[in-house]
Scaffold this motif. Sequence first.
Motif, PDB file in Angstrom:
ATOM      1  N   GLN A  19       0.838  -1.210   0.000  1.00  0.00           N
ATOM      2  CA  GLN A  19       0.000   0.000   0.000  1.00  0.00           C
ATOM      3  C   GLN A  19       0.867   1.252   0.000  1.00  0.00           C
ATOM      4  N   LEU A  20       1.967   1.225   0.731  1.00  0.00           N
ATOM      5  CA  LEU A  20       2.880   2.359   0.745  1.00  0.00           C
ATOM      6  C   LEU A  20       3.458   2.600  -0.648  1.00  0.00           C
ATOM      7  N   GLU A  21       3.897   1.527  -1.288  1.00  0.00           N
ATOM      8  CA  GLU A  21       4.461   1.649  -2.631  1.00  0.00           C
ATOM      9  C   GLU A  21       3.422   2.148  -3.632  1.00  0.00           C
ATOM     10  N   SER A  22       2.191   1.655  -3.521  1.00  0.00           N
ATOM     11  CA  SER A  22       1.158   2.086  -4.476  1.00  0.00           C
ATOM     12  C   SER A  22       0.780   3.544  -4.276  1.00  0.00           C
ATOM     13  N   SER A  23       0.781   4.024  -3.027  1.00  0.00           N
ATOM     14  CA  SER A  23       0.468   5.436  -2.810  1.00  0.00           C
ATOM     15  C   SER A  23       1.578   6.322  -3.369  1.00  0.00           C
ATOM     16  N   GLN A  24       2.821   5.879  -3.241  1.00  0.00           N
ATOM     17  CA  GLN A  24       3.936   6.633  -3.812  1.00  0.00           C
ATOM     18  C   GLN A  24       3.863   6.639  -5.346  1.00  0.00           C
ATOM     19  N   ALA A  25       3.536   5.496  -5.928  1.00  0.00           N
ATOM     20  CA  ALA A  25       3.416   5.412  -7.390  1.00  0.00           C
ATOM     21  C   ALA A  25       2.269   6.269  -7.900  1.00  0.00           C
ATOM     22  N   HIS A  26       1.153   6.263  -7.160  1.00  0.00           N
ATOM     23  CA  HIS A  26       0.004   7.084  -7.552  1.00  0.00           C
ATOM     24  C   HIS A  26       0.365   8.568  -7.510  1.00  0.00           C
ATOM     25  N   ALA A  27       1.100   8.981  -6.478  1.00  0.00           N
ATOM     26  CA  ALA A  27       1.530  10.375  -6.384  1.00  0.00           C
ATOM     27  C   ALA A  27       2.442  10.737  -7.558  1.00  0.00           C
ATOM     28  N   ASN A  28       3.347   9.827  -7.917  1.00  0.00           N
ATOM     29  CA  ASN A  28       4.227  10.086  -9.062  1.00  0.00           C
ATOM     30  C   ASN A  28       3.443  10.215 -10.360  1.00  0.00           C
ATOM     31  N   GLN A  29       2.419   9.374 -10.534  1.00  0.00           N
ATOM     32  CA  GLN A  29       1.575   9.462 -11.729  1.00  0.00           C
ATOM     33  C   GLN A  29       0.824  10.783 -11.768  1.00  0.00           C
ATOM     34  N   GLN A  30       0.327  11.209 -10.613  1.00  0.00           N
ATOM     35  CA  GLN A  30      -0.417  12.468 -10.560  1.00  0.00           C
ATOM     36  C   GLN A  30       0.504  13.655 -10.852  1.00  0.00           C
ATOM     37  N   ALA A  62       0.054  16.202 -13.870  1.00  0.00           N
ATOM     38  CA  ALA A  62      -0.049  17.650 -13.661  1.00  0.00           C
ATOM     39  C   ALA A  62       0.934  18.399 -14.549  1.00  0.00           C
ATOM     40  N   MET A  63       2.113  17.827 -14.756  1.00  0.00           N
ATOM     41  CA  MET A  63       3.105  18.488 -15.610  1.00  0.00           C
ATOM     42  C   MET A  63       2.688  18.467 -17.072  1.00  0.00           C
ATOM     43  N   THR A  64       1.948  17.452 -17.481  1.00  0.00           N
ATOM     44  CA  THR A  64       1.500  17.374 -18.877  1.00  0.00           C
ATOM     45  C   THR A  64       0.130  18.003 -19.071  1.00  0.00           C
ATOM     46  N   GLY A  65      -0.509  18.447 -17.998  1.00  0.00           N
ATOM     47  CA  GLY A  65      -1.806  19.107 -18.107  1.00  0.00           C
ATOM     48  C   GLY A  65      -2.989  18.162 -18.087  1.00  0.00           C
ATOM     49  N   GLN A  66      -2.782  16.880 -17.841  1.00  0.00           N
ATOM     50  CA  GLN A  66      -3.875  15.909 -17.821  1.00  0.00           C
ATOM     51  C   GLN A  66      -4.563  15.844 -16.461  1.00  0.00           C
ATOM     52  N   VAL A  67      -3.891  16.303 -15.411  1.00  0.00           N
ATOM     53  CA  VAL A  67      -4.422  16.268 -14.049  1.00  0.00           C
ATOM     54  C   VAL A  67      -4.302  17.673 -13.475  1.00  0.00           C
ATOM     55  N   THR A  68      -5.273  18.044 -12.658  1.00  0.00           N
ATOM     56  CA  THR A  68      -5.205  19.365 -12.036  1.00  0.00           C
ATOM     57  C   THR A  68      -4.114  19.389 -10.972  1.00  0.00           C
ATOM     58  N   ILE A  69      -3.632  20.577 -10.695  1.00  0.00           N
ATOM     59  CA  ILE A  69      -2.622  20.744  -9.659  1.00  0.00           C
ATOM     60  C   ILE A  69      -3.182  20.314  -8.304  1.00  0.00           C
ATOM     61  N   THR A  70      -4.463  20.603  -8.085  1.00  0.00           N
ATOM     62  CA  THR A  70      -5.093  20.225  -6.822  1.00  0.00           C
ATOM     63  C   THR A  70      -5.083  18.713  -6.637  1.00  0.00           C
ATOM     64  N   GLY A  71      -5.405  17.972  -7.686  1.00  0.00           N
ATOM     65  CA  GLY A  71      -5.392  16.516  -7.618  1.00  0.00           C
ATOM     66  C   GLY A  71      -4.009  15.973  -7.321  1.00  0.00           C
ATOM     67  N   ALA A  72      -3.001  16.578  -7.932  1.00  0.00           N
ATOM     68  CA  ALA A  72      -1.627  16.147  -7.684  1.00  0.00           C
ATOM     69  C   ALA A  72      -1.210  16.458  -6.257  1.00  0.00           C
ATOM     70  N   MET A  73      -1.598  17.615  -5.751  1.00  0.00           N
ATOM     71  CA  MET A  73      -1.241  17.985  -4.377  1.00  0.00           C
ATOM     72  C   MET A  73      -1.913  17.075  -3.366  1.00  0.00           C
ATOM     73  N   VAL A  74      -3.161  16.686  -3.626  1.00  0.00           N
ATOM     74  CA  VAL A  74      -3.854  15.760  -2.733  1.00  0.00           C
ATOM     75  C   VAL A  74      -3.143  14.406  -2.729  1.00  0.00           C
ATOM     76  N   ALA A  75      -2.755  13.931  -3.891  1.00  0.00           N
ATOM     77  CA  ALA A  75      -2.045  12.649  -3.979  1.00  0.00           C
ATOM     78  C   ALA A  75      -0.704  12.715  -3.253  1.00  0.00           C
ATOM     79  N   ILE A  76      -0.018  13.840  -3.368  1.00  0.00           N
ATOM     80  CA  ILE A  76       1.263  14.009  -2.677  1.00  0.00           C
ATOM     81  C   ILE A  76       1.047  14.004  -1.167  1.00  0.00           C
TER      82      ILE A  76
END
Length: 100
Positions: A41-52, A56-70
């Motif tokens: 679960q720890l690894e998957s949360s880290q991977a999900h944050a990296n994907q977000q 966010a850098m490519t514009g496919q996800v909002t900055i807010t969504g990426a910040m929540v994942a982080i």
Amino acid sequence: MNPVGLTLTNPANLNTVGSSVGGHGAGASTFGALLKGAISQLESSQAHANQQITGAMTGQVTITGAMVAIAEAQSTLDVATAIRNNVVQAYQTIMNMSVG
């Protein structure tokens, strides 16, 4: 809702099945499975944050969504670190106990 992302398990339920010769029974494998699941679960949360972040850098996800994942990944890492520190402290306490 579990904001940290870790599954809570009652430790009393870990030894519900009897142990075999030598004290290594189903309880030991259940604890191992529990630990493996928590690390997964720890690894998957880290991977999900990296994907977000990548999204966010490519514009496919909002900055807010990426910040929540982080923030979720950071919370999960903080809990795992605190648990590790408590386990190390408990080990050191046991090792410092006098036997006789």
